[in-house]
Enzyme design. Structure first.
Site, mmCIF file in Angstrom:
data_model
loop_
_atom_site.group_PDB
_atom_site.id
_atom_site.type_symbol
_atom_site.label_atom_id
_atom_site.label_comp_id
_atom_site.label_asym_id
_atom_site.label_seq_id
_atom_site.Cartn_x
_atom_site.Cartn_y
_atom_site.Cartn_z
ATOM 1 N N ASP A 60 -6.453 5.256 -6.543
ATOM 2 C CA ASP A 60 -7.782 4.746 -6.572
ATOM 3 C C ASP A 60 -8.757 5.708 -5.932
ATOM 4 O O ASP A 60 -10.079 5.597 -6.063
ATOM 5 C CB ASP A 60 -7.882 3.173 -6.261
ATOM 6 C CG ASP A 60 -7.444 3.253 -4.821
ATOM 7 O OD1 ASP A 60 -7.137 4.157 -4.262
ATOM 8 O OD2 ASP A 60 -7.748 2.060 -4.040
ATOM 9 N N SER A 61 -8.321 6.807 -5.522
ATOM 10 C CA SER A 61 -9.065 7.912 -4.710
ATOM 11 C C SER A 61 -10.133 8.319 -5.934
ATOM 12 O O SER A 61 -10.978 9.288 -5.936
ATOM 13 C CB SER A 61 -8.150 8.998 -4.125
ATOM 14 O OG SER A 61 -7.193 9.587 -5.282
ATOM 15 N N ASP A 99 -2.373 3.029 -8.998
ATOM 16 C CA ASP A 99 -2.898 2.289 -8.006
ATOM 17 C C ASP A 99 -3.481 1.105 -8.426
ATOM 18 O O ASP A 99 -3.968 1.003 -9.423
ATOM 19 C CB ASP A 99 -4.259 3.186 -7.186
ATOM 20 C CG ASP A 99 -3.509 3.623 -5.947
ATOM 21 O OD1 ASP A 99 -2.716 3.063 -5.145
ATOM 22 O OD2 ASP A 99 -4.143 4.459 -5.124
ATOM 23 N N LYS A 129 1.428 1.171 -7.314
ATOM 24 C CA LYS A 129 1.228 1.045 -5.853
ATOM 25 C C LYS A 129 0.325 0.108 -5.249
ATOM 26 O O LYS A 129 -0.776 0.070 -5.959
ATOM 27 C CB LYS A 129 0.927 2.690 -5.503
ATOM 28 C CG LYS A 129 0.640 2.756 -3.822
ATOM 29 C CD LYS A 129 0.619 4.366 -3.379
ATOM 30 C CE LYS A 129 -0.604 4.970 -3.549
ATOM 31 N NZ LYS A 129 -1.852 4.327 -2.927
ATOM 32 N N GLU A 131 -1.654 -1.430 -1.474
ATOM 33 C CA GLU A 131 -1.713 -1.139 -0.034
ATOM 34 C C GLU A 131 -1.506 -2.401 0.748
ATOM 35 O O GLU A 131 -1.718 -3.488 0.539
ATOM 36 C CB GLU A 131 -3.134 -0.792 0.366
ATOM 37 C CG GLU A 131 -3.457 0.519 -0.558
ATOM 38 C CD GLU A 131 -4.938 1.214 0.042
ATOM 39 O OE1 GLU A 131 -5.633 0.319 0.661
ATOM 40 O OE2 GLU A 131 -5.492 2.111 -0.742
ATOM 41 N N GLU A 198 0.123 7.010 5.225
ATOM 42 C CA GLU A 198 -1.040 7.834 5.219
ATOM 43 C C GLU A 198 -1.532 7.797 6.821
ATOM 44 O O GLU A 198 -1.966 6.722 7.448
ATOM 45 C CB GLU A 198 -2.123 7.251 4.367
ATOM 46 C CG GLU A 198 -3.538 8.111 4.289
ATOM 47 C CD GLU A 198 -4.396 7.981 3.267
ATOM 48 O OE1 GLU A 198 -4.055 7.044 2.390
ATOM 49 O OE2 GLU A 198 -5.537 8.498 3.225
HETATM 50 O O1 KIV Z 1 -5.698 7.009 -3.907
HETATM 51 C C1 KIV Z 1 -5.031 7.660 -3.622
HETATM 52 O O2 KIV Z 1 -5.150 9.155 -3.976
HETATM 53 C C2 KIV Z 1 -3.795 7.503 -2.716
HETATM 54 C C3 KIV Z 1 -3.437 8.956 -1.990
HETATM 55 C C4 KIV Z 1 -4.096 9.376 -1.047
HETATM 56 C C5 KIV Z 1 -2.174 8.325 -1.461
HETATM 57 O O3 KIV Z 1 -3.507 6.701 -2.313
#
Ligand code: KIV
Length: 291
Positions: A60-61, A99, A129, A131, A198
């Site tokens: 989600d970056s 994510d 993924k 969090e 992280e």
């Molecule tokens: O969103 C992302 O790119 C991430 C990485 C920084 C692990 O969660």
């Protein structure tokens, strides 16, 4: 099973080299380092796969590095599905992990399963993924029960940026370190196949890696993790808005891109591009009739 039956079902097309959650488990068992990079589109996914990287994270970056937001909070399920689908088309042998965006799983176990399912069904992700630690264990259990592999994410979890009060290293004090270790054990027990750590002190990340049987993937968590992940725009020097301490620039693609863009502008303006080899021709006698 007859050979012809296998062929009929398309099983002959399944490539042996595809990275899966089994690759992750075996790498941990053998002590082989895992590699993961982010990608958000087809072209980049192809390049990452061709470089032999085990796994692509559609992070989600993308909210920051692709969409220009200040953080990851505003990213939607629609954004994630759109980009995951593009990545999946180019990912080849790399395991595609998508994510789960902010508020797509925190709200309820039901929401978590439905949204993880959408990332797999509509985005063609092979894992998701999310969090968090103990508070999201019921979600992890339910998603795994639905046959969707889950990668967890502990330490500095960017969706909690406002709760943390900024991008800060996590787990430095004794209480925080103990809590992080417990959270890691809890997400493993809930069924996660891997965990991203992280911005965690190196020694703590190493201890967590030793205590878990699932692989740890570090970002700003030192060399003791079982694998590493980076945002590709960071490691290619393409995103200058904010560069965390843990980033190493492996190739300065950002500078090369700027040089290319400037060279293009110069050649267009001075008339040297497009040249004859970039141009289509036609019979001049036809053209004369148009005057
Ligand atoms: O969103 C992302 O790119 C991430 C990485 C920084 C692990 O969660």
């Amino acid at each position: 099973m007859m050979k012809s039956q296998n062929k009929k079902r398309g099983w002959h097309k399944v490539k042996i080299m595809k990275n899966t959650v089994v690759t992750f488990r075996q790498a941990k068992e053998k002590g082989e380092k895992l590699t993961m990079l982010t990608a958000y589109d087809y072209t980049t996914a192809k390049l990452v796969n061709e470089a032999g990287i085990h796994s692509i994270l559609v992070g989600d970056s993308l909210g920051m590095v692709c969409l220009g937001y200040e953080d990851t909070i505003s990213v939607t399920m629609e954004d994630m599905i759109h980009h995951t689908r593009a990545v999946s088309r180019g990912a080849g042998d790399a395991l595609v992990i998508a994510d789960m965006p902010f508020m797509s799983y925190q709200t309820s176990v039901y929401d978590a399963v439905v949204n993880a399912g959408r990332l797999m069904k509509e985005g063609h992700a092979q894992a998701v993924k999310l969090e968090g630690g103990k508070e999201v264990c019921p979600q992890i259990e339910a998603i795994v029960k639905a046959s969707i592999p889950v990668c967890a994410h502990l330490g500095l979890t960017p969706q909690s940026i406002h709760a943390f009060g900024g991008f800060k290293v996590q787990g430095k004090g004794e209480e925080a370190a103990r809590k992080l270790l417990e959270e890691a054990k809890a997400i493993e027990a809930a069924g996660a196949f891997a965990v991203v750590l992280e911005c965690v002190p190196e020694a703590l990340a190493k201890l967590i890696s030793e205590k878990l049987s699932i692989p740890t993937i570090g970002i700003g968590a030192g060399a003791g993790c079982d694998g590493q992940v980076l945002v590709y725009q960071d490691m290619l020097g393409m995103y200058a808005d904010f560069t965390p301490k843990f980033v190493k620039v492996f190739a300065n693609a950002g500078e090369e891109m700027k040089k290319g863009f400037a060279a293009y502008k110069k050649e267009v303006q001075e008339g040297s591009f497009p040249a004859a080899e970039h141009t289509f021709r036609m019979d001049e006698s036809i053209l004369e009739k148009l005057y």
